[in-house]
Write a protein that holds these residues in place. Structure first.
Motif, PDB file in Angstrom:
ATOM      1  N   VAL A   1       0.840  -1.193   0.000  1.00 59.89           N
ATOM      2  CA  VAL A   1       0.000   0.000   0.000  1.00 59.89           C
ATOM      3  C   VAL A   1       0.877   1.247   0.000  1.00 59.89           C
ATOM      4  CG1 VAL A   1      -2.043  -0.907   1.149  1.00 59.89           C
ATOM      5  CG2 VAL A   1      -0.144  -0.039   2.524  1.00 59.89           C
ATOM      6  N   SER A   2       0.317   2.292  -0.579  1.00 60.54           N
ATOM      7  CA  SER A   2       0.967   3.600  -0.518  1.00 60.54           C
ATOM      8  C   SER A   2       0.565   4.261   0.791  1.00 60.54           C
ATOM      9  CB  SER A   2       0.520   4.459  -1.681  1.00 60.54           C
ATOM     10  OG  SER A   2      -0.797   4.933  -1.444  1.00 60.54           O
ATOM     11  N   GLU A   3       1.110   5.424   1.022  1.00 63.35           N
ATOM     12  CA  GLU A   3       0.592   6.272   2.092  1.00 63.35           C
ATOM     13  C   GLU A   3      -0.813   6.721   1.693  1.00 63.35           C
ATOM     14  OE1 GLU A   3       4.432   8.491   3.836  1.00 63.35           O
ATOM     15  OE2 GLU A   3       3.755   9.272   1.935  1.00 63.35           O
ATOM     16  N   PRO A   4      -1.621   7.127   2.661  1.00 62.67           N
ATOM     17  CA  PRO A   4      -2.971   7.583   2.319  1.00 62.67           C
ATOM     18  C   PRO A   4      -2.935   8.883   1.504  1.00 62.67           C
ATOM     19  CG  PRO A   4      -2.727   7.238   4.701  1.00 62.67           C
ATOM     20  CD  PRO A   4      -1.369   7.137   4.108  1.00 62.67           C
ATOM     21  N   LEU A   5      -3.737   8.905   0.470  1.00 62.36           N
ATOM     22  CA  LEU A   5      -3.824  10.076  -0.406  1.00 62.36           C
ATOM     23  C   LEU A   5      -5.277  10.484  -0.521  1.00 62.36           C
ATOM     24  CD1 LEU A   5      -1.725   8.757  -3.406  1.00 62.36           C
ATOM     25  CD2 LEU A   5      -0.953  10.363  -1.661  1.00 62.36           C
ATOM     26  N   LYS A   6      -5.488  11.746  -0.847  1.00 63.99           N
ATOM     27  CA  LYS A   6      -6.846  12.169  -1.177  1.00 63.99           C
ATOM     28  C   LYS A   6      -7.312  11.342  -2.379  1.00 63.99           C
ATOM     29  CE  LYS A   6      -6.746  15.841   1.654  1.00 63.99           C
ATOM     30  NZ  LYS A   6      -6.217  15.278   2.911  1.00 63.99           N
ATOM     31  N   PRO A   7      -8.582  10.976  -2.406  1.00 63.03           N
ATOM     32  CA  PRO A   7      -9.050  10.071  -3.467  1.00 63.03           C
ATOM     33  C   PRO A   7      -8.766  10.579  -4.879  1.00 63.03           C
ATOM     34  CG  PRO A   7     -10.680  10.263  -1.741  1.00 63.03           C
ATOM     35  CD  PRO A   7      -9.610  11.258  -1.413  1.00 63.03           C
ATOM     36  N   VAL A   8      -8.166   9.711  -5.691  1.00 63.16           N
ATOM     37  CA  VAL A   8      -7.918  10.029  -7.096  1.00 63.16           C
ATOM     38  C   VAL A   8      -8.332   8.887  -8.005  1.00 63.16           C
ATOM     39  CG1 VAL A   8      -6.030  11.686  -6.921  1.00 63.16           C
ATOM     40  CG2 VAL A   8      -5.514   9.242  -6.807  1.00 63.16           C
ATOM     41  N   LEU A   9      -8.640   7.738  -7.408  1.00 66.11           N
ATOM     42  CA  LEU A   9      -8.891   6.552  -8.228  1.00 66.11           C
ATOM     43  C   LEU A   9     -10.121   5.844  -7.672  1.00 66.11           C
ATOM     44  CD1 LEU A   9      -7.821   4.659 -10.460  1.00 66.11           C
ATOM     45  CD2 LEU A   9      -6.445   3.528  -8.725  1.00 66.11           C
ATOM     46  N   ASP A  10     -11.199   5.889  -8.437  1.00 66.74           N
ATOM     47  CA  ASP A  10     -12.454   5.352  -7.907  1.00 66.74           C
ATOM     48  C   ASP A  10     -12.774   3.949  -8.373  1.00 66.74           C
ATOM     49  OD1 ASP A  10     -13.104   7.459  -6.297  1.00 66.74           O
ATOM     50  OD2 ASP A  10     -14.076   8.581  -7.900  1.00 66.74           O
TER      51      ASP A  10
END
Lengths: 211, 1012, 116, 416
Positions: free
Chosen positions: D263-272
């Motif tokens: 997993v990456s670090e948490p990001l603002k949603p970009v991929l739904d």
């Protein structure tokens, strides 16, 4: 002897030839070496490349007789003849790579076949399918460290050693014929990828290409 | 703004170099040598972020990799954005722009915090499992809103301007961490002559010695660091890698070291000497031995509102004062369980600010540092702890009370002490992350109140990493570990002189994790365990009440340790709290296994140079330049770029693929076409048993193939399923040239070697790849012979050079092997020449070919032409579940061969014998204008309700210019017995196509055209 | 990432140069036509899957192209020995510390195998 | 069982959450049960749940050597889809999909099944042929799906590089809108809680050390907590199935391999949506917490170490950055590995064995999570009736001897 078809794929006729890097030079160019180049790349095209298969004991005498060098029987061995233009390299327990000046390979193959007589062996001419790249310069080793998984430290990779290993996402036969020079034997269809990789990874060292 | 918390003197910053930067749009100044965190603290910035779940204001807590709060968005331009940078690990540079990752409209006044305040109590751990279920259809809507609050920073929306690279490193001894233990270990290993790499994650090497109060050889500790680094730098066999984090420890001592090369300079890598440099570099290290000198992390205490800005780790307070010349407040209360944390109070006083009190959980603190604090007149409250912090956006008081840690209760009335900073220390946890990456379960050590690593062979830990904390002993431990590691790989230990360090007398620490409060945990003010994920002691207690009894369950239910700090600060406290709730000792509750990465690493660094143009090799044939120049569209076949078709420009308009392919097809059927077939795999097979070997790996017979002849062969795996095909030519009695499919070349060669090396080593035969040596061009069509005759004096007479013969000769002046084999059904010659000559031969053919209408064609036309002849493509018409019989290729199966060839036995299994297996047939659409969709499913009864019984599918389908009709190859259940019957293909658009099952050979069924 | 001693190259090499090829010592039945369907299915598909010491076939694909055997622990991933085709392991689940002596008889009777 | 609801949450908040009950008991093993399930992951707990709830078999024990849901249930990338090629597999996974669609309500536990759609990308002409074949088959099997071209893919995922300049340009994709992701841990916990409420005993920290077999009939198991009897035993132990089978003298055509994920670090949603690519080899989705959840490949060697080799992770991230060049500066937070039991034909085994009463449900390879409710349901039906459920029947062990494999990876093509 006659059970195997030998074939001289080379001609003396004046036919235009294209080295495996010909397309790459046109596509990616070739930055000329400058005084600041810490590494220089050079293609040595059109050499004779033969793959020699057989048992070491079977091959050794013939190689000594025909090529004038001892077959490197130990893993990773690389041996050159007196003037350094002909080499034979251990590839596997029953496989060696012979590289000679272009044009000598067919005669060499015939002489080896003659010397080996009815023994079980194989010789394949692969000269059209691979090319030899040289790297020279103080940054050559670090450029290799960016590219190959094998340990190229002098304590582990002395002169006279050669290995087949992973180069980026392809493979290479990597050899160290002298203190300052590294040789990369690459397959023709991967040559452009290898070239582009070396230019990209070598940019940091001001890589130049000698043509 | 002035740097109100910057001390006039001290620290390792360069006061002569001022750097300006912005945070949340506000401009500030710092110094070279600052981290973003130290510069923010120097400028009195309290709130750096808002918390994830409750939107509570958060400040800087730590000074290193364990920082949970100060996670910021970095970058000036869109392309340069870096999400989630830990301010404590980001060096300050001129022009740095950073923003908080949460908070709306801004981090100071965040409206979400209202929800956090009001709604916080409705959000216990796992609350989302318990709600949002009704009505079922609403979940996607609920989720949309839940997602709005997701994430910390944001991804850039433009391509990365930077490049990254890898360096494959090999060493005898890898030392991770350049604090006292690591420096000593590197020195010992380096002196022995071993190849050593010393890596350290910080901007400067030296670790704890950089902010130590101790003296080495009666000099400041950092003087010894400088001396030692100089000595190490002078050794050729030692590589120093500062700003380099060991992120992953993989099997057999393979360690990834992530070196940040330019991140301290700018948000994108500056150009250096006119050349781009890598933003970061991944060292892929294979080490003989590894010394973990990774030190320890301080544990904070868990008390009420311990997340309000102004709550810091005690060690961090010392680091900011001594290393950065920043004192992060005015009035300090220290809450500790041990002596070492007293440094914070001493440093604070030396910085000229007030220490209000030290609450010490121990009844009788008596170590040297305690004495020093007493001597300075600092008020020490034994048997006490801070039970709660007061304040909203900054601490304004600490509530301190007597506690009984064993009984877990407050033992007296609380006193409220006005202050703006609370430093806490609950002891130290060895940094055991790397040791557990390869599966080593840490073990609890009661003496040091922490987990120590379980080490596999070849790894050792030194100093703080295994709970050794006194500087003198740490240095000795390091030397011993370094020398031992070098010795184990064959280097004799050399003498290393250690500096004199006075041994400090420390009092024993007590175990304290969660501090009791007057109220029970579930009712007390929030006591945070994992600050980044807003996990509280109450949350852990609740989880254990609900039956989550293993630490793995607790972690997953509460999300503890899943943040970007991976629980460096909170995990041990969390485990201890869970253990208390369950009434079990800590080791029984277990530890969690840490996984790579130690700290997060950009994808780019892991990818390195393997992206964009270098993502995957593109393989080219010797004629590639020509194809490009002649406008070919390319198809990816394996790694090869093969010409797909050659669209022409007609009246300024480029042909569509359909038009180009129709033209190319007609050229081959009516005149002559040329295909670059160099990509087919070619294997040179020599040896007296070559023929026998072929008989074993091919389904058909090879005993009688004479030199000069060529035969098609089919290969199966031992499950009886077809996996490759091609022609093999007999070059000499003991000499064959095998061709394989383009994609199968490497697989087939390895397949042959596998059988030879493992099952039949007694067969005398050798295989060598000659794929790249030969370039192959196929000229095919009625005019092929005439064309070839113009460039060769070979005898091309149909009687002396028959179909399925090969001959050698000279073509266009070049020695060539010419094979009369045909994949188009037309007269064809496959010309093989040494690849270096290929372009010349190809161009010569064109020089002579114009009058015959010589037309280059690509893979698409090749597919149409071969399909018209019913020739299969392995991998398109087969899928690993198709036998030779299924293909109707009985003629290619030698059941009576003496050796039970690969695949033969499997063909008599019950399922492979069934007569209703899917079999290859031709399909002719009822409407000739229809070109069936490849992959269309076939049914017998189009009226059947869904699910419909499917009886096969279309494997290949094209428009045939020759037939002026669509046609297809397909597999159909029992199809070979259903010639003339109709099948149906119900399509997505509602149409149902009807097609007739016919022979798969559509053109020239007798095969006369190729024989002319 | 594994570091594998190639018994033909005589040195430790990176895992990236190798491909694993499944369980070692799976011999193809000498007379396939005499096998029952069950025996043939066993040969094709059924493999040991131990949690512990396992004998595997690997090929030094980017190297000497030789197949060889690896005795490896499937939990710790420790490689206990590598040996050439035609040889038998000295370390087995029954003899994790190594067999007392190599038995000449089973050296002679061995047959190597591949997986389909 | 305490019913969960938004209202209940408010009520508990007012009492400072002091009255929440255990989600499952921690019972003492009984001497005997009607059915024993070995393996307390999602499949095993689900089997017990459906046995008790739908098939009236309430005297059931689930025996788990570690903690429930602690194996692959907790280690996968949570993708749920049913667009499988072959009829047999499609029937099984679609059966599962239908159960997923009501699972939160059925269990009264929000498993956060999020139908955000799954794209399977095609990068070569053969990929597209395979995609068309699969989607056509899905449609005739009543499974949703459509074939998209590159433009259609770009519209769904604007941040993906769908240009022709890519090394392997996206040519199109299959799109299953009903597919998506679910919260993996919640599936195990939800099943555990619901099964427990129906009287199922979940015995954690209990390890099966052998089977009690007499005259070819199983009648119980040996465990580290004593013998427990039952005439029907279902083994649902994923990577450990082979070891268990060995105890009963049964060989399974399974290999246990490491399967890594990160997993990456948490990001603002970009991929739904969920994006999967077989060809460049990576798959990715973004969780509700903001992490990019990325699946890596299976390592080629057998391994029970819950870790694999680093190059597998490198290759996966190369693929992700190739598809999503904007993620180059995003950071990888954590990687881990599961142990997947793979079958030669990439399809599971749900089967009786030569030991009467002893059943195996294993070999799910990388497809186990998405099948959880469906697998559990048909396995429960089979155990209850003593006869394999029609959907489970094709997945018998016998197929490896008859040759009737269901070759799900066969559809991947070799090039010409």
């Amino acid at each position: 002897m006659s059970n195997v078809a030998t074939f001289d794929t080379r001609t003396e006729a004046k036919i235009p030839v294209e080295s495996p890097l010909a397309y790459s030079y046109r596509r990616s160019g070739a930055p000329a070496p400058t005084a600041k180049s810490r590494v220089v790349l050079r293609e040595r095209p059109f050499l004779g490349h033969l793959v020699l298969r057989g048992g070491a004991i079977v091959l050794d005498e013939a190689v000594r007789e025909v090529l004038g060098v001892t077959l490197p029987g130990e893993p990773q061995g690389l041996v050159h003849d007196a003037d350094g233009r002909r080499s034979i390299q251990w590839i596997s327990p029953d496989e060696w790579l012979v590289i000679v000046p272009g044009g000598e390979e067919f005669e060499l193959e015939n002489r080896l076949r003659e010397a080996l007589g009815g023994a079980h062996f194989a010789i394949s001419n692969v000269g059209g399918g691979q090319t030899l790249l040289e790297l020279e310069g103080e940054a050559a080793r670090e450029l290799l460290m960016k590219s190959v998984v094998y340990d190229v430290h002098p304590s582990h990779f002395p002169v006279g050693k050669g290995v087949t290993t992973v180069f980026a996402k392809t493979t290479v036969i990597l050899r160290r014929p002298s203190e300052e020079r590294w040789e990369l034997v690459v397959r023709r269809s991967f040559a452009d990828y290898t070239y582009r990789w070396l230019l990209d990874a070598g940019d940091e060292y001001g890589i130049g290409v000698e043509r | 703004m002035s740097q109100l918390n910057r001390l006039a003197r001290g620290g390792r910053i360069d006061r002569s170099r001022k750097l300006s930067f912005t945070f949340n749009g506000q401009r500030y100044q710092g110094h070279a040598g600052d981290t973003l965190a130290s510069a923010l603290l120097a400028n009195g910035v309290d709130i750096v972020n808002r918390s994830f779940k409750y939107s509570r204001p958060r400040g800087i807590v730590a000074a290193g990799a364990e920082e949970p709060n100060a996670v910021v968005q970095l970058g000036k331009t869109e392309a340069a954005q870096v999400p989630n940078v830990r301010a404590t690990q980001q060096a300050l540079y001129e022009g740095l722009e950073a923003r908080s990752t949460n908070g709306w409209p801004n981090v100071q006044r965040d409206l979400m915090s209202l929800i956090g305040k009001l709604g916080g109590q409705f959000m216990p751990p796992g609350f989302y499992y318990k709600t949002f279920m009704a009505p079922a259809s609403m979940w996607m809507t609920y989720e949309k809103y839940i997602r709005k609050s997701a994430g910390l920073g944001r991804s850039p929306m433009e391509k990365d301007p930077d490049l990254y690279d890898h360096l494959h490193q090999h060493c005898d001894v890898l030392v991770i961490g350049a604090g006292p233990a690591g420096l000593a270990a590197a020195l010992a290993a380096g002196r022995s002559g071993a190849r050593v790499i010393l890596a350290d994650e910080q901007e400067e090497m030296g670790g704890s010695l950089l902010d130590s109060r101790e003296r080495l050889d009666d000099k400041p500790a950092d003087a010894w660091v400088a001396e030692t680094l100089e000595a190490l730098a002078a050794m050729d066999n030692v590589t120093l890698l500062p700003r380099t984090t060991a992120n992953g420890y993989h099997d057999h001592h393979f360690v990834t070291l992530h070196e940040r090369r330019t991140e301290h300079l700018a948000d994108t890598a500056p150009v250096k000497d006119g050349r781009r440099q890598a933003r970061s570099r991944m060292h892929r290290v294979r080490a003989g031995r590894v010394v973990l000198a990774t030190g320890a992390h301080e544990r904070p205490l868990v008390y009420g509102n311990n997340d309000v800005p102004g709550n810091l780790l005690a060690g961090a307070v010392s680091t900011y004062i001594r290393r950065y010349g920043v004192v992060p407040g005015r009035k300090l209360v220290l809450s500790t369980s041990n002596d070492h944390a007293y440094r914070a109070a001493l440093d604070w006083v030396e910085a000229g600010r007030e220490v209000v009190a030290i609450a010490d959980a121990r009844a009788n603190p008596d170590g040297e540092l305690v004495e020093q604090a007493r001597a300075l007149g600092i008020r020490i409250l034994p048997g006490s702890a801070v039970i709660e912090a007061k304040g909203e956006s900054r601490v304004n008081a600490a509530r301190v009370a007597k506690i009984d840690p064993d009984g877990f209760r407050v033992a007296g009335s609380a006193e409220t002490l006005a202050c703006d900073t609370i430093a806490s220390s609950g002891g130290y946890s060895p940094v055991i992350h790397l040791a557990s990456h390869t599966g080593g379960r840490p073990t609890w050590n009661d003496d040091i109140l922490g987990f120590v690593p379980t080490l596999v062979k070849g790894v050792s830990a030194a100093g703080g990493a295994q709970g050794v904390y006194a500087t003198g002993r740490v240095l000795a431990d390091g030397v011993a570990a370094g020398a031992r590691a070098a010795e184990e790989v064959g280097f004799a230990a050399a003498e290393v002189r250690l500096p004199q360090v006075a041994e400090r007398r420390d009092g024993a620490a007590v175990a304290l994790y969660q501090v009791p409060h007057e109220k029970p945990t579930l009712r007390a003010p929030k006591q945070f365990v994992d600050l980044q994920n807003d996990v509280t002691a109450a949350g852990i207690e609740l989880a254990t009440r609900e039956g989550f009894e293993s630490i793995e369950h607790v972690k997953r239910y509460t999300a503890m340790g899943f943040g970007t700090d991976q629980g460096k600060l909170g995990n041990i406290n969390g485990m201890a709290i869970a253990a208390r709730c369950l009434g079990r000792p800590i080791p029984e509750v277990g530890t969690t296994v840490f996984r790579p990465n130690y700290t997060p690493v950009t994808f780019g660094a892991i990818v390195g140079r393997h992206c964009r143009d270098l993502f995957d090799p593109e393989r080219y044939t010797a004629m590639h330049q020509w194809h490009v120049e002649h406008g070919a569209e390319f198809e990816d076949v394996g790694q090869w770029k093969r010409p797909w078709y050659f669209p022409r420009k007609v009246d300024g308009k480029t042909e569509t693929m359909h038009e180009a392919v129709a033209r190319e097809c007609r050229a081959v059927r009516e005149a002559v076409g040329i295909l670059d077939a160099s990509t087919l795999g070619k294997i040179d097979i020599q040896g007296p048993d070559a023929r026998e070997f072929l008989g074993r790996v091919y389904t058909n017979k090879w005993a009688k193939l004479a030199p000069g002849r060529v035969r098609y062969g089919l290969m199966c795996k031992d499950d009886g399923m077809v996996f490759d095909d091609g022609t093999t030519s007999c070059l000499g009695e003991n000499h064959f040239l095998m061709t394989t499919t383009t994609g199968g070349a490497a697989t087939v060669l390895e397949w042959l070697e596998l059988w030879h090396q493992t099952e039949w080593p007694e067969l005398e035969v050798y295989f060598n790849s000659v794929t790249d040596h030969w370039a192959t061009m196929t000229i095919t069509g009625p005019e092929a012979r005439k064309l070839l005759a113009e460039v060769t004096d070979m005898d091309l007479d149909r009687e002396s050079f028959k179909f399925m013969d090969w001959r050698e000769g000279v073509v266009a002046g070049v020695p060539a092997r010419v094979f009369r084999i045909s994949f188009t059904g037309e007269l064809a010659f496959e010309i093989n020449v040494q690849a270096n000559y290929a372009l010349h031969v190809w161009e010569t053919l064109f020089a002579h070919g114009e009058k015959y209408g010589l037309t280059p064609y690509g893979t698409e036309t090749m597919h149409v032409l071969r399909a018209e002849k019913g020739f299969i493509i392995a991998g398109q018409d087969t899928d690993g579940s198709v036998t030779p019989e299924d293909l109707g290729m009985h003629w290619c199966v030698g059941y009576d061969k003496p050796f039970s060839w690969i695949g033969q036995r499997a063909l008599s299994r019950p399922d492979t014998k069934r007569s209703d297996r899917k079999q290859l047939v031709g399909l002719r659409p009822k409407d000739p204008k229809v070109v069936l969709e490849e992959g269309a499913q076939i049914v017998f009864d189009p009226q059947h309700a869904i699910p419909m019984p499917m009886v096969g599918h279309v494997t290949s389908s094209y428009y045939s210019p020759t037939l002026d009709s669509g046609f297809a190859l397909a597999v159909v259940k029992g199809g070979q017995q259903k010639m003339g019957e109709s099948v149906y293909l119900p399509m997505a658009d509602g149409q149902v196509h009807e097609a007739e099952i016919v022979s798969p050979i559509f053109v020239d069924p007798k095969g006369e055209r190729q024989n002319v | 990432m594994l570091y594998i001693h190639c018994p033909y190259c005589g040195e430790l090499r990176e895992e990236e140069e190798f491909h694993p090829k499944g369980q070692a010592h799976i011999a193809r039945p000498l007379d396939p036509d005499a096998c029952s369907d069950e025996e043939w299915g066993d040969y094709l598909f059924f493999r040991d899957n131990p949690r512990g010491i396992h004998h595997e076939l690997w090929v030094h694909a980017v190297g000497c192209r030789k197949f060889f055997n690896v005795t490896r622990h499937t939990v710790t991933y420790e490689i206990l020995e590598t040996y050439r085709m035609g040889e038998q392991p000295t370390i087995t689940a029954e003899h994790p510390e190594g067999r007392p002596s190599r038995d000449a008889a089973d050296q002679a009777s061995l047959r190597e195998g591949v997986r389909a | 069982m305490q019913r969960y609801s938004g209202f209940g949450l408010v009520k508990h908040a007012l009492s400072h959450h002091e009255n929440w009950q255990r989600q499952w008991r921690n019972p003492t093993p009984k001497k005997a049960y009607d059915v024993i399930i070995v393996g307390g992951g999602g499949h095993g707990l689900g089997t017990a749940y459906y046995l008790a709830k739908e098939f009236g078999v309430k005297n059931v024990a689930v025996i788990e050597k570690g903690w429930l849901g602690g194996g692959n249930t907790a280690r996968n990338t949570t993708i749920v889809r049913s667009n499988y090629l072959w009829d047999e597999a499609a029937a099984l996974y679609e059966h599962s999909m239908k159960l997923w669609e009501g699972l939160s309500q059925d269990l009264n536990y929000n498993v956060m099944f999020s139908q955000r759609g799954v794209l399977n990308l095609g990068h070569t002409l053969q990929d597209m042929r395979d995609i068309q074949r699969r989607v056509n088959a899905n449609r005739l099997n009543g499974i949703d799906g459509e074939v998209l071209d590159a433009k259609g893919v770009q519209e769904l995922v604007p941040i993906m590089d769908c240009s022709k300049n890519a090394r392997y340009p996206v040519l199109g994709a299959s799109w299953q809108p009903r597919a998506g992701v679910a919260r993996h841990d919640a599936v195990a916990w939800g099943f555990a809680r619901a099964a427990d409420a129906h009287g199922v005993d979940i015995l954690q920290q209990t390890e099966v050390t052998g089977f009690k077999i007499r005259d070819g009939q199983v009648y119980g198991v040996h465990t580290n907590r004593g013998d427990i009897e039952a005439k029907t035993v279902g083994c649902v132990a994923a990577g450990n199935s082979g070891v268990l089978a060995g105890m009963a003298g049964i060989k399974l055509p399974l290999e246990s391999h490491p399967l890594q994920a990160l997993v990456s670090e948490p990001l603002k949603p970009v991929l739904d949506t969920v994006v999967m690519s077989n060809h460049v080899h990576g798959y990715i989705s973004q969780s509700d917490k903001g992490d990019l959840v990325i699946g890596a490949g299976i390592d080629g060697y057998n391994g029970y170490g819950q870790r694999g080799s680093y190059p597998t992770v490198e290759h996966t991230l190369q693929a992700i950055v190739e598809m999503f060049p904007i993620f180059s500066r995003v950071r990888m937070n954590r990687q881990w590995g599961g142990i997947v039991d793979t079958c030669p034909d990439a399809c599971p085994i749900l089967s009786k064995t030569k030991v009467k009463g002893l059943y195996f449900n294993c070999g799910w390879g990388t497809g186990g999570f998405k099948a959880t409710p469906g697998s559990a349901h048909v396995f429960a039906a089979s155990l209850a009736k003593g006869e394999m459920h029609p959907i489970a029947a094709p997945f018998s062990i016998d197929r490896f001897n008859t040759g009737a494999l269901i070759d799900e990876h066969g559809a991947a093509g070799v090039a010409h």
